[in-house]
Design an enzyme around this catalytic site. Structure first.
Site, PDB file in Angstrom:
ATOM      1  CB  SER A 172      -0.954  -0.041   1.195  1.00  0.00           C
ATOM      2  OG  SER A 172      -1.926   0.960   1.112  1.00  0.00           O
ATOM      3  CG  HIS A 377      -5.537  -2.365   0.147  1.00  0.00           C
ATOM      4  ND1 HIS A 377      -4.914  -1.993  -1.029  1.00  0.00           N
ATOM      5  CD2 HIS A 377      -4.953  -1.615   1.118  1.00  0.00           C
ATOM      6  CE1 HIS A 377      -4.005  -1.070  -0.779  1.00  0.00           C
ATOM      7  NE2 HIS A 377      -4.002  -0.821   0.527  1.00  0.00           N
TER       8      HIS A 377
END
Length: 410
Positions: A172, A377
């Site tokens: 991320s 994610h």
């Protein structure tokens, strides 16, 4: 979005109100273990290092120098730096344990493993020139993490190990900051062997993450919203909040069900692959604290549909950049050997946005789409199957590079 937040608060309040809940007696407040302590409790050697940036931030970096399974304490070992995402810290990569967590997998493959921490999180909340309560302490976004923290950390690691280059893995924001470094400090591309980007939020115009989309009208362009929120700590670790989260996410079945529901509401259905046994530890270590500017910068990326420097407003943009609009990062300057990994259920770094990157990256080795359509994610670090789906692949590419296999032969 407001309904979602209110629902989350209601769940926490319900958990607190259960008959068997006593925040002060039933579950004693635990001192949070450091990354080094988490490493050592599994029998691995651990080191804690402090790295000072040119602007005075003191970054706490952790190291697993070798594996107890290999007896390889002496000799030269290839180096890897692993970097966390937004609201996180080095702990996140350790929670899956010695069998499934990437740092241990690298160590057991013969690597010298380093875990970075960005300025402002629980491990890097010191500055030799500024008090943490001063607003200028928090005047940074992921631009400074990429342009200052990463280069400083890399130089320190290479100096400590006597090596010329290292492998890099980011999740991320750890990817976002790497892209900043590669474009803004292109001389550091030569110090990277391979760079593995797990769920990279770079272009974000098509994100479906509700917290970003819902707040874009307030913070997507510099205005009163950004002015009021910028340059301050966002979601710091707080003993009372950590007590609530720790209790709500305890291992008791009733509490764990509340925590799972809370996590799904906050993170969306994409957390379906999450190793649910990690929920208590995730609650114990997160959120690790960030500057509000980091979050604003991501929201600006969504609003602009571009990857560019922080928008301070026309007046300060002219002062800082010499132009009224923040300049875009030149991704063609990123010459490090890149490996991109994305999931089809990732609301923050989705396929449509990532598909813009290959044409701009001169040394892209692999663009890997996780076959599981539910992969989201957080799955890149917390999924039950993360070793098989992600870690083994990342490690194979790293080992291939060190064995002299070129990207064209992969």
């Amino acid at each position: 979005m407001l309904a979602k937040v209110l629902t989350i608060l209601a769940i926490v309040a319900t958990a607190v109100a259960t008959d068997d809940f006593d925040p002060f007696i039933d579950i004693p407040f635990k001192r949070i273990k450091t990354s080094a302590e988490r490493i050592e409790e599994h029998g691995y050697p651990a080191e804690s290092h402090f790295v000072e940036t040119p602007d005075g931030y003191v970054l706490n970096v952790f190291r697993i120098p070798h594996s107890p399974k290999l007896g390889n304490a002496s000799g030269v070992r290839p180096v890897v730096l692993i970097m966390h995402g937004l609201f996180s810290c080095s702990d996140c990569f350790l929670l899956n344990g010695p069998e499934d967590a990437l740092p241990y997998n690298y160590a057991d493959a013969g690597y010298d493993v380093w875990l970075g921490n960005a300025r402002g999180n629980i491990y890097s909340r010191n500055n030799t020139r500024l008090d943490v309560k001063h607003p200028y302490f928090w005047k940074f976004s992921w631009h400074e993490i990429g342009s200052i923290d990463l280069p400083t950390t890399i130089d320190y690691i290479l100096n400590q190990t006597g090596q010329q280059a290292l492998h890099y893995v980011g999740h991320s924001q750890g990817c976002t900051s790497f892209f900043v470094m590669g474009a803004h400090r292109p001389e550091y591309n030569a110090k990277i062997k391979t760079a593995h980007m797990l769920a990279p939020p770079v272009y974000m115009g098509n994100t479906t993450e509700e917290l970003i989309v819902g707040t874009a009208p307030l913070f997507g362009h510099h205005g009163i919203g950004s002015t009021l929120l910028e340059n301050q700590v966002l979601l710091p670790q707080n003993a009372f909040i950590q007590r609530i989260l720790d209790t709500t996410c305890s291992n008791r079945p009733l509490m764990l069900s509340y925590c799972k529901t809370l996590a799904i509401l906050w993170g969306g259905p994409e957390i379906g692959n999450l190793n649910q046994t990690l929920l208590p530890q995730i609650a114990e270590t997160h959120p690790a604290g960030v500057s509000s500017n980091q979050a604003i910068h991501f929201i600006q990326s969504y609003a602009s549909n571009d990857f560019r420097l922080y928008d301070w407003g026309t007046k300060r943009n002219l002062e800082y950049y010499g132009v009224p609009e923040p300049p875009a990062y030149d991704l063609t300057k990123i010459t490090a050997e890149l490996y991109l990994y994305y999931g089809l259920s990732d609301g923050s770094a989705n396929k449509q946005d990532i598909s813009r990157l290959p044409d701009l990256l001169p040394n892209l080795a692999v663009l890997h789409e996780v076959p599981d359509p539910t992969w989201g994610h957080l799955d890149f670090i917390f999924a039950t199957e993360v070793k098989k789906v992600i870690n083994d692949l990342v490690l194979d590419y790293s080992k291939a590079y060190d064995a002299g296999v070129t990207k064209n032969e992969i």
